[in-house]
Motif scaffolding. Structure first.
Motif, PDB file in Angstrom:
ATOM      1  N   MET A  30     -20.453   5.900   6.904  1.00 54.05           N
ATOM      2  CA  MET A  30     -20.289   7.697   7.579  1.00 54.05           C
ATOM      3  C   MET A  30     -20.686   8.860   7.192  1.00 54.05           C
ATOM      4  O   MET A  30     -21.084   9.015   5.830  1.00 54.05           O
ATOM      5  CB  MET A  30     -18.651   8.347   8.009  1.00 54.05           C
ATOM      6  N   TYR A  31     -22.122   9.482   7.515  1.00 51.81           N
ATOM      7  CA  TYR A  31     -22.498  10.035   7.071  1.00 51.81           C
ATOM      8  C   TYR A  31     -22.144  11.830   7.549  1.00 51.81           C
ATOM      9  O   TYR A  31     -21.508  12.417   7.712  1.00 51.81           O
ATOM     10  CB  TYR A  31     -24.375  10.225   8.227  1.00 51.81           C
ATOM     11  N   THR A  32     -22.571  11.950   6.029  1.00 49.90           N
ATOM     12  CA  THR A  32     -22.036  13.436   5.970  1.00 49.90           C
ATOM     13  C   THR A  32     -22.633  14.388   4.526  1.00 49.90           C
ATOM     14  O   THR A  32     -23.529  13.782   3.659  1.00 49.90           O
ATOM     15  CB  THR A  32     -20.489  12.973   4.683  1.00 49.90           C
ATOM     16  N   SER A  33     -23.032  15.989   5.210  1.00 47.80           N
ATOM     17  CA  SER A  33     -24.218  16.312   4.745  1.00 47.80           C
ATOM     18  C   SER A  33     -24.159  17.214   3.272  1.00 47.80           C
ATOM     19  O   SER A  33     -22.329  17.386   4.078  1.00 47.80           O
ATOM     20  CB  SER A  33     -24.110  17.911   5.837  1.00 47.80           C
ATOM     21  N   GLY A  34     -24.867  17.023   2.584  1.00 47.25           N
ATOM     22  CA  GLY A  34     -24.068  17.128   1.205  1.00 47.25           C
ATOM     23  C   GLY A  34     -25.203  18.262   1.257  1.00 47.25           C
ATOM     24  O   GLY A  34     -25.275  19.275   1.599  1.00 47.25           O
ATOM     25  N   SER A  35     -25.045  18.896  -0.510  1.00 45.79           N
ATOM     26  CA  SER A  35     -25.875  20.130  -0.605  1.00 45.79           C
ATOM     27  C   SER A  35     -27.400  20.202  -0.892  1.00 45.79           C
ATOM     28  O   SER A  35     -28.279  20.264  -1.196  1.00 45.79           O
ATOM     29  CB  SER A  35     -25.151  20.837  -2.582  1.00 45.79           C
ATOM     30  N   THR A  36     -28.068  18.554  -1.122  1.00 43.31           N
ATOM     31  CA  THR A  36     -29.226  18.355  -0.777  1.00 43.31           C
ATOM     32  C   THR A  36     -29.362  18.257   0.785  1.00 43.31           C
ATOM     33  O   THR A  36     -28.778  17.892   1.966  1.00 43.31           O
ATOM     34  CB  THR A  36     -29.397  17.594  -1.132  1.00 43.31           C
ATOM     35  N   GLY A  37     -30.571  17.695   0.592  1.00 48.00           N
ATOM     36  CA  GLY A  37     -31.545  17.419   2.560  1.00 48.00           C
ATOM     37  C   GLY A  37     -30.399  16.271   2.784  1.00 48.00           C
ATOM     38  O   GLY A  37     -30.060  16.940   3.854  1.00 48.00           O
ATOM     39  N   HIS A  38     -31.009  15.418   2.402  1.00 51.10           N
ATOM     40  CA  HIS A  38     -30.448  14.079   3.389  1.00 51.10           C
ATOM     41  C   HIS A  38     -28.862  13.905   3.411  1.00 51.10           C
ATOM     42  O   HIS A  38     -28.256  14.357   2.278  1.00 51.10           O
ATOM     43  CB  HIS A  38     -31.133  13.076   2.712  1.00 51.10           C
ATOM     44  N   PRO A  39     -28.060  13.505   4.638  1.00 51.87           N
ATOM     45  CA  PRO A  39     -27.009  13.049   4.004  1.00 51.87           C
ATOM     46  C   PRO A  39     -26.790  12.355   3.446  1.00 51.87           C
ATOM     47  O   PRO A  39     -27.550  11.143   3.135  1.00 51.87           O
ATOM     48  CB  PRO A  39     -26.333  13.034   5.764  1.00 51.87           C
ATOM     49  N   LYS A  40     -25.404  12.419   2.837  1.00 49.62           N
ATOM     50  CA  LYS A  40     -25.183  11.175   2.327  1.00 49.62           C
ATOM     51  C   LYS A  40     -23.705  10.090   2.916  1.00 49.62           C
ATOM     52  O   LYS A  40     -23.307  10.693   3.752  1.00 49.62           O
ATOM     53  CB  LYS A  40     -23.739  11.586   0.857  1.00 49.62           C
TER      54      LYS A  40
ATOM     55  N   ASP B 205     -13.554  28.593  -2.147  1.00 53.36           N
ATOM     56  CA  ASP B 205     -14.534  28.831  -1.832  1.00 53.36           C
ATOM     57  C   ASP B 205     -15.191  27.449  -2.142  1.00 53.36           C
ATOM     58  O   ASP B 205     -15.051  26.791  -2.090  1.00 53.36           O
ATOM     59  CB  ASP B 205     -15.790  29.455  -3.415  1.00 53.36           C
ATOM     60  N   ARG B 206     -16.705  27.208  -2.066  1.00 53.79           N
ATOM     61  CA  ARG B 206     -17.027  26.287  -2.158  1.00 53.79           C
ATOM     62  C   ARG B 206     -18.016  25.478  -2.805  1.00 53.79           C
ATOM     63  O   ARG B 206     -19.107  26.935  -3.683  1.00 53.79           O
ATOM     64  CB  ARG B 206     -18.662  25.403  -0.832  1.00 53.79           C
ATOM     65  N   LYS B 207     -17.741  24.641  -3.256  1.00 56.63           N
ATOM     66  CA  LYS B 207     -19.359  24.660  -5.050  1.00 56.63           C
ATOM     67  C   LYS B 207     -19.767  24.186  -4.423  1.00 56.63           C
ATOM     68  O   LYS B 207     -21.188  24.099  -4.846  1.00 56.63           O
ATOM     69  CB  LYS B 207     -17.796  23.708  -5.906  1.00 56.63           C
ATOM     70  N   LYS B 208     -19.959  23.140  -3.305  1.00 56.95           N
ATOM     71  CA  LYS B 208     -21.545  23.306  -2.888  1.00 56.95           C
ATOM     72  C   LYS B 208     -22.589  24.047  -1.670  1.00 56.95           C
ATOM     73  O   LYS B 208     -20.992  24.639  -1.159  1.00 56.95           O
ATOM     74  CB  LYS B 208     -21.517  21.071  -2.880  1.00 56.95           C
TER      75      LYS B 208
END
Length: 569
Positions: free
Chosen positions: A209-219, A460-463
């Motif tokens: 399952m893809y989940t948006s991370g703090s970088t561009g492409h989802p993980k 808060d969010r670290k990412k």
């Protein structure tokens, strides 16, 4: 101090999971960490499905625009699909099969059938653009896609004719034009039994399952069968405990639980706490194709819905709907939410104005949806908290950058340890090592603290993530789209508070010398690159370079605070 409800829940769960019971809890070593597990858990989702579909076979399972199917209907269709995938398409254990569609009964059959065969099921976000779909299909190595008409067209635009597609609820002309095989034709042309049923073990991969991370492409978060099973069973124990308390209080219980399904099945909330738990407890799903508060109220009355779950936006729209009082909502007991924080004011309004008990959950794709929960009187007493760790198999700790566990009241990164955690990220060892350092704890990227009663507060969010209506948006991806305009020199993207969506996307941009640009023109320039929910809702253009940190990076924290204040004003 723990409430009476806390104590009653703890006692009920302890009794349900005691040694010698069906839901007894023991420990096991999973990838180097000793964690609580259910002693009698099914070894894979196949055994889970075999047992619970048999128990609930005669009950009505799905309702969709007048179509009604039983649990037996859905399971028969799922197993028939599994056979067809094997016979016609050569899908074997470990092959990736993607689902790209809105909520339909066929989504459930495809999910169950893929897992039953031993394939790795890849639920793709139905709102993704062709480019995003192309990335997900390529990155996952998907061999076959099951898609509805809109997604079929996007997939063909993105990856061409080579990827096999089974089309669902698609016109015959579109199916033919885009080189797909119709769902009904595939089932009709293939036997109903697999010729080889591969063995599936607890540590075999089940979903990606893809989940948006703090970088561009989802993980791509990869869950094992054990993790899926344990995520579902933990929810089931929580539900059984509340059921026992309700019975002890003399509450009259409905013959069948009925849920209004409006969260996407491709989200972890839709697939685990909604779908997999519904299969186990025989809960009917009233499927809404598209969210509409008025239609939701109508469906609650007509189908005698008992349970509602969605992002906080949805319950707010039901609460504020001008026709709310025209409908009989007496069967509706709980209004749950997840995917985003719910403002404390909304918690009290739901109870006061609708007379319904609110609930909130905190979980992530990486934990198969389990984490913490806050319900009923506890939620009213602590509306800013997402609740305590969900017993019996979830542990939550607040850790600093050196991985030390912090005491109550101190802020740090929220970390979760459970047998429901995924094993890591697909083809991304660096991200896996960062989020799963090998001690059993998943590092969520959220900043929070635990109070003296172990209630979790997210602060808060670290990412660098924006959560709009339950959808995760990577700020970096939106920034990349803005930088795509030749007039932009610098930009920063951040979340802005919004009563309806929780957060919306905000941005500020500094233009190159001599350039002039209207903010709306710049916003429009991102629409071809971004899915609609990621497009900035507000954008400011400034005359001076953006503030920088000592490292030379843009000072996003200062900008976020400044423009959140402007937005509020």
């Amino acid at each position: 101090m723990l409430t009476e409800l806390d104590k009653a829940q703890d006692a009920a769960i302890a009794a349900l999971t005691a040694e010698g019971t069906q839901m007894a809890v023991t420990t096991a070593n999973i990838r180097g960490a000793t964690v609580p597990v259910f002693q009698n858990a099914p070894p894979s989702m196949r055994e889970y499905f075999d047992f619970f579909f048999a128990v609930n076979g005669d009950k009505e399972f799905t309702v969709y625009e007048g179509e009604r199917k039983t649990f037996a209907d859905i399971f028969a269709e799922a197993k028939h699909l599994a056979a067809a995938l094997q016979h016609e398409f050569g899908i074997a254990k470990g092959d990736r099969v993607a689902i790209a569609m809105r909520n339909f009964p066929e989504w459930i059959s495809a999910f169950v059938g893929g897992l039953y065969l031993g394939a790795i099921v890849v639920p793709l976000n139905a709102w993704w653009t062709p480019e995003e779909l192309a990335y997900g299909l390529s990155h996952s190595g998907t061999r076959l896609v099951i898609a509805d008409e809109a997604r079929l067209k996007r997939i063909r635009a993105a990856v061409g004719p080579d990827t096999p597609v089974i089309s669902v609820r698609t016109s015959s002309s579109a199916t033919k034009e885009h080189g797909a095989r119709a769902w009904k034709d595939v089932l009709a042309a293939n036997p109903k039994d697999m010729w080889y049923v591969p063995v599936i073990g607890p540590e075999d991969d089940a979903t990606l399952m893809y989940t948006s991370g703090s970088t561009g492409h989802p993980k791509g978060a990869v869950s094992t069968h054990r993790a899926l099973v344990h995520g579902a069973l933990n929810y089931i124990v929580q539900g059984l405990a509340m059921l026992q308390l309700a019975e002890a209080a003399g509450t009259e219980l409905p013959e069948q639980q009925i849920m209004l399904l409006n969260v996407p099945l491709f989200h972890i909330t839709g697939s685990v706490p909604v779908l997999l738990v519904s299969i186990a407890i025989g809960r009917k799903l009233v499927i809404m194709y598209k969210w509409d508060a008025g239609e939701a109220l109508k469906q609650v009355e007509e189908e005698r819905v008992t349970y509602f779950v969605g992002v906080p936006t949805m319950s707010l729209e039901m609460l504020q709907h001008p026709d709310r009082d025209k409908y009989d909502l007496s069967t509706l007991v709980d209004i749950a939410a997840g995917g985003a924080p719910r403002p404390a004011e909304h918690v009290k309004r739901i109870m006061k104005e609708m007379g319904k008990t609110p609930a909130i959950g905190y979980g992530l794709t990486e934990t198969n949806g389990v984490g913490a929960g806050n319900i009923r009187d506890n939620y009213l007493a602590k509306p800013n908290s997402t609740g305590r760790a969900s017993k019996p198999i979830v542990e939550i700790a607040i850790r600093d950058d050196d991985l030390n566990i912090l005491p109550a009241g101190e802020r740090g990164e929220v970390c979760i340890r459970t047998a429901a955690n995924v094993r890591g990220y697909w083809r991304n060892p660096q991200a896996t090592a960062e989020a799963f350092p090998g001690d059993g704890w998943f590092h969520t990227g959220d900043i929070g603290y635990l109070d003296e009663d172990d209630y979790l507060y997210i602060v808060d969010r670290k990412k660098d993530i924006i959560i709009r209506g339950g959808e995760n948006i990577a700020a970096q991806e939106v920034e990349a789209a803005i930088y795509g305009h030749p007039a932009v020199a610098e930009c920063s993207v951040f979340g802005l508070p919004d009563e309806r969506m929780g957060e919306i996307v905000g941005a500020v941009a500094f233009l190159k010398p001599g350039e002039e640009l209207d903010p709306e023109v710049l916003i429009d320039s991102t629409r071809d690159e971004l899915a609609g929910f990621k497009v900035p809702a507000r954008l400011w253009i400034v005359r001076e370079p953006l503030p920088k940190l000592g490292s030379g990076k843009i000072d996003k924290l200062t900008l976020r605070r400044e423009y959140q204040a402007k937005h509020a004003g």
